[in-house]
Design a protein around this motif. Sequence first.
Motif, PDB file in Angstrom:
ATOM      1  N   CYS A   1     -12.334  36.818 -37.867  1.00  0.00           N
ATOM      2  CA  CYS A   1     -11.574  37.096 -36.933  1.00  0.00           C
ATOM      3  C   CYS A   1     -11.453  35.801 -35.860  1.00  0.00           C
ATOM      4  O   CYS A   1     -12.622  35.694 -35.049  1.00  0.00           O
ATOM      5  CB  CYS A   1     -11.636  38.373 -36.085  1.00  0.00           C
ATOM      6  SG  CYS A   1     -10.460  38.788 -34.692  1.00  0.00           S
ATOM      7  N   ILE A   2     -10.407  34.942 -36.188  1.00  0.00           N
ATOM      8  CA  ILE A   2     -10.881  33.728 -35.391  1.00  0.00           C
ATOM      9  C   ILE A   2      -9.814  33.287 -34.114  1.00  0.00           C
ATOM     10  O   ILE A   2      -9.861  32.425 -33.821  1.00  0.00           O
ATOM     11  CB  ILE A   2     -10.706  32.331 -36.274  1.00  0.00           C
ATOM     12  CG1 ILE A   2      -9.339  32.430 -37.091  1.00  0.00           C
ATOM     13  CG2 ILE A   2     -12.059  32.701 -37.223  1.00  0.00           C
ATOM     14  CD1 ILE A   2      -9.567  31.138 -38.054  1.00  0.00           C
ATOM     15  N   THR A   3      -8.807  34.232 -34.060  1.00  0.00           N
ATOM     16  CA  THR A   3      -7.790  33.904 -32.957  1.00  0.00           C
ATOM     17  C   THR A   3      -8.015  35.254 -31.821  1.00  0.00           C
ATOM     18  O   THR A   3      -8.403  36.162 -32.074  1.00  0.00           O
ATOM     19  CB  THR A   3      -6.315  34.191 -33.539  1.00  0.00           C
ATOM     20  OG1 THR A   3      -5.979  35.431 -34.040  1.00  0.00           O
ATOM     21  CG2 THR A   3      -6.279  33.131 -35.024  1.00  0.00           C
ATOM     22  N   ARG A   4      -7.675  34.673 -30.656  1.00  0.00           N
ATOM     23  CA  ARG A   4      -7.415  35.578 -29.731  1.00  0.00           C
ATOM     24  C   ARG A   4      -6.797  36.997 -29.940  1.00  0.00           C
ATOM     25  O   ARG A   4      -7.005  37.947 -29.626  1.00  0.00           O
ATOM     26  CB  ARG A   4      -6.884  34.961 -28.260  1.00  0.00           C
ATOM     27  CG  ARG A   4      -7.172  35.584 -27.067  1.00  0.00           C
ATOM     28  CD  ARG A   4      -7.186  35.026 -25.856  1.00  0.00           C
ATOM     29  NE  ARG A   4      -7.315  35.963 -24.869  1.00  0.00           N
ATOM     30  CZ  ARG A   4      -6.479  35.743 -23.752  1.00  0.00           C
ATOM     31  NH1 ARG A   4      -5.254  35.299 -23.680  1.00  0.00           N
ATOM     32  NH2 ARG A   4      -6.383  36.700 -22.754  1.00  0.00           N
ATOM     33  N   ALA A   5      -5.614  36.696 -30.674  1.00  0.00           N
ATOM     34  CA  ALA A   5      -4.598  37.868 -30.907  1.00  0.00           C
ATOM     35  C   ALA A   5      -5.517  38.646 -31.758  1.00  0.00           C
ATOM     36  O   ALA A   5      -5.223  40.083 -31.501  1.00  0.00           O
ATOM     37  CB  ALA A   5      -3.360  37.318 -31.591  1.00  0.00           C
ATOM     38  N   CYS A   6      -6.252  38.260 -32.782  1.00  0.00           N
ATOM     39  CA  CYS A   6      -6.986  39.071 -33.518  1.00  0.00           C
ATOM     40  C   CYS A   6      -7.956  39.881 -32.801  1.00  0.00           C
ATOM     41  O   CYS A   6      -8.208  40.960 -33.189  1.00  0.00           O
ATOM     42  CB  CYS A   6      -7.713  38.271 -34.697  1.00  0.00           C
ATOM     43  SG  CYS A   6      -8.754  39.210 -35.995  1.00  0.00           S
ATOM     44  N   LEU A   7      -8.731  39.259 -32.028  1.00  0.00           N
ATOM     45  CA  LEU A   7      -9.829  39.851 -31.117  1.00  0.00           C
ATOM     46  C   LEU A   7      -9.173  40.962 -30.387  1.00  0.00           C
ATOM     47  O   LEU A   7      -9.718  41.985 -30.164  1.00  0.00           O
ATOM     48  CB  LEU A   7     -10.583  38.906 -30.366  1.00  0.00           C
ATOM     49  CG  LEU A   7     -11.305  37.711 -30.804  1.00  0.00           C
ATOM     50  CD1 LEU A   7     -11.666  36.390 -30.188  1.00  0.00           C
ATOM     51  CD2 LEU A   7     -12.500  38.318 -31.867  1.00  0.00           C
ATOM     52  N   LEU A   8      -8.072  40.743 -29.819  1.00  0.00           N
ATOM     53  CA  LEU A   8      -7.384  41.681 -28.974  1.00  0.00           C
ATOM     54  C   LEU A   8      -6.765  43.099 -29.911  1.00  0.00           C
ATOM     55  O   LEU A   8      -7.105  44.035 -29.252  1.00  0.00           O
ATOM     56  CB  LEU A   8      -6.238  40.998 -28.367  1.00  0.00           C
ATOM     57  CG  LEU A   8      -6.244  40.245 -27.025  1.00  0.00           C
ATOM     58  CD1 LEU A   8      -5.253  39.586 -26.558  1.00  0.00           C
ATOM     59  CD2 LEU A   8      -6.761  40.791 -25.851  1.00  0.00           C
TER      60      LEU A   8
ATOM     61  N   GLY B   1     -19.145  36.535 -41.530  1.00  0.00           N
ATOM     62  CA  GLY B   1     -18.820  36.965 -40.170  1.00  0.00           C
ATOM     63  C   GLY B   1     -19.827  36.927 -39.394  1.00  0.00           C
ATOM     64  O   GLY B   1     -20.034  37.465 -38.032  1.00  0.00           O
ATOM     65  N   MET B   2     -20.954  36.475 -39.852  1.00  0.00           N
ATOM     66  CA  MET B   2     -22.237  36.437 -38.954  1.00  0.00           C
ATOM     67  C   MET B   2     -22.779  34.984 -38.541  1.00  0.00           C
ATOM     68  O   MET B   2     -22.671  34.142 -39.085  1.00  0.00           O
ATOM     69  CB  MET B   2     -23.595  36.876 -39.930  1.00  0.00           C
ATOM     70  CG  MET B   2     -25.130  36.638 -39.363  1.00  0.00           C
ATOM     71  SD  MET B   2     -25.402  37.808 -37.922  1.00  0.00           S
ATOM     72  CE  MET B   2     -25.286  39.182 -38.643  1.00  0.00           C
ATOM     73  N   ILE B   3     -23.125  34.811 -37.311  1.00  0.00           N
ATOM     74  CA  ILE B   3     -23.253  33.617 -36.622  1.00  0.00           C
ATOM     75  C   ILE B   3     -24.749  33.165 -37.114  1.00  0.00           C
ATOM     76  O   ILE B   3     -25.464  34.058 -36.764  1.00  0.00           O
ATOM     77  CB  ILE B   3     -23.220  33.798 -34.866  1.00  0.00           C
ATOM     78  CG1 ILE B   3     -21.957  34.174 -34.531  1.00  0.00           C
ATOM     79  CG2 ILE B   3     -23.581  32.032 -34.447  1.00  0.00           C
ATOM     80  CD1 ILE B   3     -21.672  34.491 -33.176  1.00  0.00           C
TER      81      ILE B   3
ATOM     82  N   GLN C   1     -14.611  33.049 -31.946  1.00  0.00           N
ATOM     83  CA  GLN C   1     -14.560  32.501 -33.580  1.00  0.00           C
ATOM     84  C   GLN C   1     -14.976  33.669 -34.532  1.00  0.00           C
ATOM     85  O   GLN C   1     -14.770  34.110 -35.469  1.00  0.00           O
ATOM     86  CB  GLN C   1     -15.332  31.541 -33.754  1.00  0.00           C
ATOM     87  CG  GLN C   1     -15.238  30.848 -34.924  1.00  0.00           C
ATOM     88  CD  GLN C   1     -16.007  29.535 -35.434  1.00  0.00           C
ATOM     89  OE1 GLN C   1     -16.588  29.027 -34.313  1.00  0.00           O
ATOM     90  NE2 GLN C   1     -15.953  29.225 -36.671  1.00  0.00           N
ATOM     91  N   TYR C   2     -15.954  34.660 -33.875  1.00  0.00           N
ATOM     92  CA  TYR C   2     -16.638  35.637 -34.756  1.00  0.00           C
ATOM     93  C   TYR C   2     -16.223  37.002 -34.088  1.00  0.00           C
ATOM     94  O   TYR C   2     -16.187  37.133 -32.944  1.00  0.00           O
ATOM     95  CB  TYR C   2     -17.860  35.511 -34.697  1.00  0.00           C
ATOM     96  CG  TYR C   2     -18.483  34.255 -35.543  1.00  0.00           C
ATOM     97  CD1 TYR C   2     -18.697  34.640 -36.869  1.00  0.00           C
ATOM     98  CD2 TYR C   2     -18.541  33.055 -35.138  1.00  0.00           C
ATOM     99  CE1 TYR C   2     -19.080  33.420 -37.829  1.00  0.00           C
ATOM    100  CE2 TYR C   2     -18.756  31.950 -35.955  1.00  0.00           C
ATOM    101  CZ  TYR C   2     -18.891  32.116 -37.321  1.00  0.00           C
ATOM    102  OH  TYR C   2     -19.400  31.210 -38.062  1.00  0.00           O
ATOM    103  N   PRO C   3     -16.196  38.118 -34.801  1.00  0.00           N
ATOM    104  CA  PRO C   3     -15.920  39.567 -34.556  1.00  0.00           C
ATOM    105  C   PRO C   3     -17.127  40.001 -33.906  1.00  0.00           C
ATOM    106  O   PRO C   3     -18.004  40.644 -34.643  1.00  0.00           O
ATOM    107  CB  PRO C   3     -15.169  39.997 -35.478  1.00  0.00           C
ATOM    108  CG  PRO C   3     -15.964  39.405 -36.874  1.00  0.00           C
ATOM    109  CD  PRO C   3     -15.875  37.976 -36.326  1.00  0.00           C
ATOM    110  N   LEU C   4     -17.519  40.118 -32.711  1.00  0.00           N
ATOM    111  CA  LEU C   4     -18.739  40.232 -32.219  1.00  0.00           C
ATOM    112  C   LEU C   4     -19.019  41.834 -32.144  1.00  0.00           C
ATOM    113  O   LEU C   4     -19.916  42.205 -32.194  1.00  0.00           O
ATOM    114  CB  LEU C   4     -19.032  39.606 -30.706  1.00  0.00           C
ATOM    115  CG  LEU C   4     -19.163  38.126 -30.790  1.00  0.00           C
ATOM    116  CD1 LEU C   4     -19.550  37.647 -29.502  1.00  0.00           C
ATOM    117  CD2 LEU C   4     -19.884  37.652 -31.917  1.00  0.00           C
ATOM    118  N   LEU C   5     -17.797  42.604 -32.184  1.00  0.00           N
ATOM    119  CA  LEU C   5     -17.984  43.931 -31.990  1.00  0.00           C
ATOM    120  C   LEU C   5     -17.792  44.473 -33.361  1.00  0.00           C
ATOM    121  O   LEU C   5     -17.218  44.007 -34.177  1.00  0.00           O
ATOM    122  CB  LEU C   5     -16.970  44.413 -31.221  1.00  0.00           C
ATOM    123  CG  LEU C   5     -16.855  44.363 -29.517  1.00  0.00           C
ATOM    124  CD1 LEU C   5     -15.585  44.690 -28.841  1.00  0.00           C
ATOM    125  CD2 LEU C   5     -18.064  44.484 -28.845  1.00  0.00           C
TER     126      LEU C   5
END
Length: 626
Positions: A3-10, A218-220, A398-402
């Motif tokens: 999930c690399i965009t702000r829209a995706c995170l939202l 998806g893991m940092i 850049q990463y889906p932290l939740l």
Amino acid sequence: MLCITRACLLLLAVFNLTLPAVAMAFNPAAKDVSVRQMLGQKLMLDLRYYCEQAPVNGQCRTPMTTLPPELATLVRDYDIGGVILFAENLHSIEQIVQLNRDLQAAAGSAKLKLPLFISIDQEGGRVARLPRSLATSFAGNMAIGATYAAHGTKFAAEVGKVLADELLPLGINLNFAPTIDVNVNPQNPVINVRAFGENPQQVAELGGAMTAAMQQRGMIAALKHFPGHGDTEVDSHLGLPRVEHSIERINSVDLLPFARIIQQHNPGMIMTAHIQYPALDNSSFVSKDGETMLKPATLSRKILHDVLREQLGYNGVIVTDALDMAGIAKFFTHTEAVVQTFAAGADIALMPVKLQHPGELSALTVLLDALEAAVNKGEIKKAELAASYQRIVALKQQYPLLPAQTSVLKQVQQAQQTLGNAAHRHSELALAKAALTQVKPATAVWPFKLTEAKKLLLIMPDQSKAQALAAALQHYSKDHFVVDSISLQQTDVSRAAAQIAAADLVISGFIAPMQSLADIGGMDDLTGIANIAAAYERQTLQYETLLPLINTQQKPHVFLSLRAPYDISRYGQYADVVLASYAYNTAEDPAVMAAGNATYEALAQALLQQYPLTGTLPVTVAGYND
């Protein structure tokens, strides 16, 4: 897919029904954020232990498994950027999921509403924080290195994938791995089998494959320990190591894996080493005790900015190794250390203060006050602080932290289906078997067959390892063995000669070098390491007393090198067959199959000669492959 965009995170935030929907809806612009908030994002706290009251004697040793309200308040009020979890924090899937959701909820209620980096040292092998019976921990990096000749990067990629797939459902989004130090020193007490090997090109290739696999899931990933901890004889937990390499050797050996992986895989983080490299920075500092010393890499602008940023072109997040380690804490106050590492160019200070009971919580306020004052005085430049904050925010975007799941129940179910599942355990055993290396004899034909022996004697570092190997031998053998054992932890080995005489075949195993603080958790284990050192010395004396007895009685003998294979130079002469496993850990129940005892299952099948051994030594062992 990341999930690399702000829209995706939202979008993720909107569908997260338990964590606050605003937790991912943040404004990354530094101009809208206070200096204090930016500094809070640059701190990664250790919440390993917490006591409701200050301990009367000694340090707090109560594991923090649920988030106390006062710690949640600190995360919220100071816009803390991340936390690191240890084995003590991690007991069961349900408990880990809830703890991490509570941590993210606290961050989501802060003004910045930035999700936390929730980190762990889950390297595999020696360094694994999750219970081995619960999660797949694998045999470690040097075992992967031993598979390179036959399998290339296959196992590096597979391990990276599985580690990511098991950590993410728990809510852990940052793994301090892989270790890409090039272990060229047989006396290295802290790296050894945590390295892929001694060939920098192979280390780069294997480390890159593991990094890519983790980050694609998806893991940092966080490469460590920059600029290289592979040629030391001092553990930076206990002192300040020094590497006297030339610039040419540094570039061709120590830095090469970092340079290649930066170019090819864009690692999310790189961790610094508390280590002196005079060829890179020969400037000095005066310690808190008045001693003039060379500056360590963690606090060196020449190393972190000039080498890592400028020379190698790294634009990601730089995180320090733990600042409570003696390589830093022995020479600096914690405030001085954080100010200087930020001035040097580090983005995140790992474990900057202890917060183990209510009386210590004010230390965080004091630290932030001091850091804010350092910014106002120009010791930490405001422009560099803003740039550092932006790097942190960019990585968090850049990463889906939740967690992807919208409820505790669904998240727990996903984790239960993933952690230690049959496919992952199959990979764990496959690596252990592929890594196993026959060092002696030079031909495939052994001078004896284990299946022709009825009475076996196992001489092992402790009883759990003897139990693990005995259980695996009985499980995989068609015939029943009578198995006797000697633990090197025994204080009385007066019966040893009689036990050796009664055996048809002796299998002995040794672990060298001794455990380091990295194995068992860190500086909070400093008292325990003294006990481990004393026990290790006794084990060595016991083992070296027993080896001649085996030879005197002319018993067929297999020697198992259970950690760094350098000990084969010392002990291989006593055995007819020598095997290297690069791993020694057992699960909580050492007798169970397919639940964390893969090393011993692989050893048992190898001893029974049930599969061909294709592993190769990834380091030089004097007298064998030198």
